[in-house]
Scaffold this motif. Structure first.
Motif, PDB file in Angstrom:
ATOM      1  N   GLU A   1       0.811  -1.221   0.000  1.00  0.00           N
ATOM      2  CA  GLU A   1       0.000   0.000   0.000  1.00  0.00           C
ATOM      3  C   GLU A   1       0.845   1.272   0.000  1.00  0.00           C
ATOM      4  OE1 GLU A   1      -2.917  -0.297   3.125  1.00  0.00           O
ATOM      5  OE2 GLU A   1      -3.406  -2.331   2.546  1.00  0.00           O
ATOM      6  N   GLY A   2       1.991   1.231  -0.689  1.00  0.00           N
ATOM      7  CA  GLY A   2       2.818   2.418  -0.850  1.00  0.00           C
ATOM      8  C   GLY A   2       3.756   2.715   0.293  1.00  0.00           C
ATOM      9  N   THR A   3       3.790   1.873   1.319  1.00  0.00           N
ATOM     10  CA  THR A   3       4.669   2.129   2.458  1.00  0.00           C
ATOM     11  C   THR A   3       6.043   1.499   2.295  1.00  0.00           C
ATOM     12  OG1 THR A   3       3.871   0.184   3.656  1.00  0.00           O
ATOM     13  CG2 THR A   3       2.714   2.272   4.044  1.00  0.00           C
ATOM     14  N   THR A   4       6.223   0.727   1.235  1.00  0.00           N
ATOM     15  CA  THR A   4       7.474   0.017   0.996  1.00  0.00           C
ATOM     16  C   THR A   4       7.837   0.116  -0.477  1.00  0.00           C
ATOM     17  OG1 THR A   4       6.924  -1.551   2.740  1.00  0.00           O
ATOM     18  CG2 THR A   4       8.605  -2.239   1.197  1.00  0.00           C
ATOM     19  N   ILE A   5       9.122   0.161  -0.743  1.00  0.00           N
ATOM     20  CA  ILE A   5       9.582   0.104  -2.130  1.00  0.00           C
ATOM     21  C   ILE A   5      10.244  -1.250  -2.333  1.00  0.00           C
ATOM     22  CG2 ILE A   5      11.152   1.072  -3.854  1.00  0.00           C
ATOM     23  CD1 ILE A   5      10.799   3.772  -2.429  1.00  0.00           C
ATOM     24  N   ARG A   6       9.771  -1.958  -3.336  1.00  0.00           N
ATOM     25  CA  ARG A   6      10.307  -3.275  -3.678  1.00  0.00           C
ATOM     26  C   ARG A   6      11.255  -3.084  -4.847  1.00  0.00           C
ATOM     27  NH1 ARG A   6       9.099  -7.221  -7.509  1.00  0.00           N
ATOM     28  NH2 ARG A   6       9.316  -9.355  -6.794  1.00  0.00           N
ATOM     29  N   ARG A   7      12.491  -3.553  -4.690  1.00  0.00           N
ATOM     30  CA  ARG A   7      13.467  -3.418  -5.767  1.00  0.00           C
ATOM     31  C   ARG A   7      13.999  -4.787  -6.165  1.00  0.00           C
ATOM     32  NH1 ARG A   7      14.229   2.023  -6.159  1.00  0.00           N
ATOM     33  NH2 ARG A   7      14.314   3.235  -4.256  1.00  0.00           N
ATOM     34  N   ARG A   8      14.000  -5.021  -7.442  1.00  0.00           N
ATOM     35  CA  ARG A   8      14.588  -6.246  -7.992  1.00  0.00           C
ATOM     36  C   ARG A   8      15.991  -5.865  -8.438  1.00  0.00           C
ATOM     37  NH1 ARG A   8      14.726 -11.269  -7.222  1.00  0.00           N
ATOM     38  NH2 ARG A   8      14.862 -12.548  -9.053  1.00  0.00           N
ATOM     39  N   ARG A   9      16.995  -6.562  -7.920  1.00  0.00           N
ATOM     40  CA  ARG A   9      18.386  -6.200  -8.189  1.00  0.00           C
ATOM     41  C   ARG A   9      19.149  -7.385  -8.750  1.00  0.00           C
ATOM     42  NH1 ARG A   9      19.673  -1.432  -5.216  1.00  0.00           N
ATOM     43  NH2 ARG A   9      18.066  -0.861  -3.746  1.00  0.00           N
ATOM     44  N   GLU A  10      20.340  -7.061  -9.277  1.00  0.00           N
ATOM     45  CA  GLU A  10      21.230  -8.103  -9.807  1.00  0.00           C
ATOM     46  C   GLU A  10      22.662  -7.771  -9.403  1.00  0.00           C
ATOM     47  OE1 GLU A  10      22.797  -9.437 -14.139  1.00  0.00           O
ATOM     48  OE2 GLU A  10      20.622  -9.420 -13.879  1.00  0.00           O
TER      49      GLU A  10
ATOM     50  N   ARG B   1      20.192 -12.674  -9.038  1.00  0.00           N
ATOM     51  CA  ARG B   1      19.088 -11.731  -8.880  1.00  0.00           C
ATOM     52  C   ARG B   1      18.433 -11.922  -7.513  1.00  0.00           C
ATOM     53  NH1 ARG B   1      15.865 -10.859 -14.520  1.00  0.00           N
ATOM     54  NH2 ARG B   1      17.681 -10.220 -15.719  1.00  0.00           N
ATOM     55  N   PHE B   2      18.077 -10.808  -6.894  1.00  0.00           N
ATOM     56  CA  PHE B   2      17.450 -10.853  -5.587  1.00  0.00           C
ATOM     57  C   PHE B   2      16.534  -9.654  -5.415  1.00  0.00           C
ATOM     58  CE2 PHE B   2      21.477  -8.702  -5.307  1.00  0.00           C
ATOM     59  CZ  PHE B   2      21.249  -7.606  -4.486  1.00  0.00           C
ATOM     60  N   THR B   3      15.664  -9.732  -4.408  1.00  0.00           N
ATOM     61  CA  THR B   3      14.700  -8.671  -4.139  1.00  0.00           C
ATOM     62  C   THR B   3      15.026  -8.025  -2.802  1.00  0.00           C
ATOM     63  OG1 THR B   3      12.989  -9.892  -5.328  1.00  0.00           O
ATOM     64  CG2 THR B   3      12.251  -8.153  -3.832  1.00  0.00           C
ATOM     65  N   THR B   4      14.949  -6.695  -2.751  1.00  0.00           N
ATOM     66  CA  THR B   4      15.086  -5.974  -1.490  1.00  0.00           C
ATOM     67  C   THR B   4      13.826  -5.165  -1.265  1.00  0.00           C
ATOM     68  OG1 THR B   4      16.125  -4.048  -2.518  1.00  0.00           O
ATOM     69  CG2 THR B   4      17.603  -5.775  -1.711  1.00  0.00           C
ATOM     70  N   PHE B   5      13.528  -4.915   0.007  1.00  0.00           N
ATOM     71  CA  PHE B   5      12.389  -4.091   0.381  1.00  0.00           C
ATOM     72  C   PHE B   5      12.914  -2.937   1.217  1.00  0.00           C
ATOM     73  CE2 PHE B   5      10.554  -8.217  -0.408  1.00  0.00           C
ATOM     74  CZ  PHE B   5       9.388  -7.917  -1.086  1.00  0.00           C
ATOM     75  N   GLU B   6      12.510  -1.730   0.872  1.00  0.00           N
ATOM     76  CA  GLU B   6      12.919  -0.543   1.611  1.00  0.00           C
ATOM     77  C   GLU B   6      11.680   0.064   2.250  1.00  0.00           C
ATOM     78  OE1 GLU B   6      14.921   2.030  -1.129  1.00  0.00           O
ATOM     79  OE2 GLU B   6      16.271   0.439  -1.798  1.00  0.00           O
ATOM     80  N   ARG B   7      11.738   0.252   3.576  1.00  0.00           N
ATOM     81  CA  ARG B   7      10.626   0.841   4.311  1.00  0.00           C
ATOM     82  C   ARG B   7      11.045   2.189   4.862  1.00  0.00           C
ATOM     83  NH1 ARG B   7       9.960  -4.507   5.754  1.00  0.00           N
ATOM     84  NH2 ARG B   7       7.932  -5.296   5.250  1.00  0.00           N
ATOM     85  N   ILE B   8      10.088   3.063   4.976  1.00  0.00           N
ATOM     86  CA  ILE B   8      10.331   4.353   5.615  1.00  0.00           C
ATOM     87  C   ILE B   8      10.550   4.073   7.093  1.00  0.00           C
ATOM     88  CG2 ILE B   8       9.304   6.559   6.244  1.00  0.00           C
ATOM     89  CD1 ILE B   8       7.666   6.328   3.616  1.00  0.00           C
TER      90      ILE B   8
ATOM     91  N   VAL C   1      -1.594 -21.159   3.716  1.00  0.00           N
ATOM     92  CA  VAL C   1      -1.475 -19.718   3.939  1.00  0.00           C
ATOM     93  C   VAL C   1      -0.102 -19.300   3.426  1.00  0.00           C
ATOM     94  CG1 VAL C   1      -1.516 -17.871   5.653  1.00  0.00           C
ATOM     95  CG2 VAL C   1      -2.929 -19.899   6.005  1.00  0.00           C
ATOM     96  N   SER C   2      -0.070 -18.475   2.397  1.00  0.00           N
ATOM     97  CA  SER C   2       1.198 -18.097   1.766  1.00  0.00           C
ATOM     98  C   SER C   2       1.918 -17.013   2.561  1.00  0.00           C
ATOM     99  CB  SER C   2       0.954 -17.604   0.342  1.00  0.00           C
ATOM    100  OG  SER C   2       0.321 -16.347   0.365  1.00  0.00           O
ATOM    101  N   ALA C   3       3.213 -16.935   2.367  1.00  0.00           N
ATOM    102  CA  ALA C   3       4.033 -15.910   3.016  1.00  0.00           C
ATOM    103  C   ALA C   3       3.580 -14.520   2.586  1.00  0.00           C
ATOM    104  CB  ALA C   3       5.506 -16.125   2.688  1.00  0.00           C
ATOM    105  N   GLU C   4       3.162 -14.375   1.345  1.00  0.00           N
ATOM    106  CA  GLU C   4       2.697 -13.079   0.845  1.00  0.00           C
ATOM    107  C   GLU C   4       1.445 -12.616   1.588  1.00  0.00           C
ATOM    108  OE1 GLU C   4       1.052 -11.032  -3.271  1.00  0.00           O
ATOM    109  OE2 GLU C   4       2.177 -12.913  -3.402  1.00  0.00           O
ATOM    110  N   VAL C   5       0.525 -13.537   1.818  1.00  0.00           N
ATOM    111  CA  VAL C   5      -0.707 -13.206   2.542  1.00  0.00           C
ATOM    112  C   VAL C   5      -0.376 -12.835   3.984  1.00  0.00           C
ATOM    113  CG1 VAL C   5      -2.868 -14.189   3.432  1.00  0.00           C
ATOM    114  CG2 VAL C   5      -2.207 -14.584   1.066  1.00  0.00           C
ATOM    115  N   ILE C   6       0.567 -13.548   4.581  1.00  0.00           N
ATOM    116  CA  ILE C   6       0.998 -13.234   5.948  1.00  0.00           C
ATOM    117  C   ILE C   6       1.633 -11.852   6.000  1.00  0.00           C
ATOM    118  CG2 ILE C   6       2.607 -13.880   7.797  1.00  0.00           C
ATOM    119  CD1 ILE C   6       2.073 -16.837   6.972  1.00  0.00           C
ATOM    120  N   ASP C   7       2.498 -11.542   5.037  1.00  0.00           N
ATOM    121  CA  ASP C   7       3.127 -10.213   4.986  1.00  0.00           C
ATOM    122  C   ASP C   7       2.083  -9.105   4.868  1.00  0.00           C
ATOM    123  OD1 ASP C   7       5.769 -11.019   5.268  1.00  0.00           O
ATOM    124  OD2 ASP C   7       6.090 -11.215   3.108  1.00  0.00           O
ATOM    125  N   GLN C   8       1.066  -9.333   4.056  1.00  0.00           N
ATOM    126  CA  GLN C   8       0.008  -8.340   3.887  1.00  0.00           C
ATOM    127  C   GLN C   8      -0.765  -8.145   5.192  1.00  0.00           C
ATOM    128  OE1 GLN C   8      -2.188  -9.969   0.609  1.00  0.00           O
ATOM    129  NE2 GLN C   8      -0.699  -9.276  -0.910  1.00  0.00           N
TER     130      GLN C   8
END
Length: 152
Positions: free
Chosen positions: A9-18, A25-32, A67-74
């Motif tokens: 909901e806009g509180t995190t930036i998801r970045r796909r990096r290499e 390749r990996f994913t990072t999450f940046e939170r305020i 119950v998926s990890a994505e649903v838990i994160d949400q």
């Protein structure tokens, strides 16, 4: 960086990096970074709020459940958003536990019962039976509402 987009909901930036060296390749999450939130436990002690602690508790309860990890994160994101909007910098642990239970009741009944049995520390089977009765009643009401909405 390969891709960047908002998440949760806009509180995190998801970045796909290499990696430039190995091309992994990996994913990072940046939170305020917000003002630290302190949890006040039942005995009056205080500790820092931890998303990971909530995540661990839910994962244990959801073991071998669909119950998926994505649903838990949400769900955790909604819990944290509710806490941050309703409390300045201190929140009672009871509030967090109840918010988790509310989320789990909507996700998966078995996960909810497992979490509740640990969180509420039932002293006997009668207390567990009462929880199951409340859950069954709630699910029936919810099902009737959904059936009514679908028929309209």
């Amino acid at each position: 960086m390969i891709d960047s987009r908002q998440a949760e909901e806009g509180t995190t930036i998801r970045r796909r990096r290499e990696c430039d060296q190995c091309h992994y390749r990996f994913t990072t999450f940046e939170r305020i970074e917000d003002i630290p939130l302190v949890v006040v436990k039942k005995d009056g002690t205080r500790e820092s709020f931890s998303r990971e602690k909530i995540y661990t508790g839910i994962i244990r309860s959801a073991q071998k459940r669909p119950v998926s990890a994505e649903v838990i994160d949400q769900a955790i994101a909604r819990i944290e958003q509710t806490i941050r909007s309703d409390y300045d910098n201190e929140v009672p642990s009871e509030v967090i536990g109840n918010l988790v239970m509310d989320e789990l009741a909507d996700l998966d009944e078995i996960t909810y019962v497992r979490f509740a049995s640990v969180y509420r520390s039932f002293k006997d089977v009668d207390e567990l039976e009462e929880l199951l009765h409340q859950l069954t009643k709630s699910m029936r009401t919810k099902k009737k509402r959904l059936d009514k909405d679908a028929s309209e």
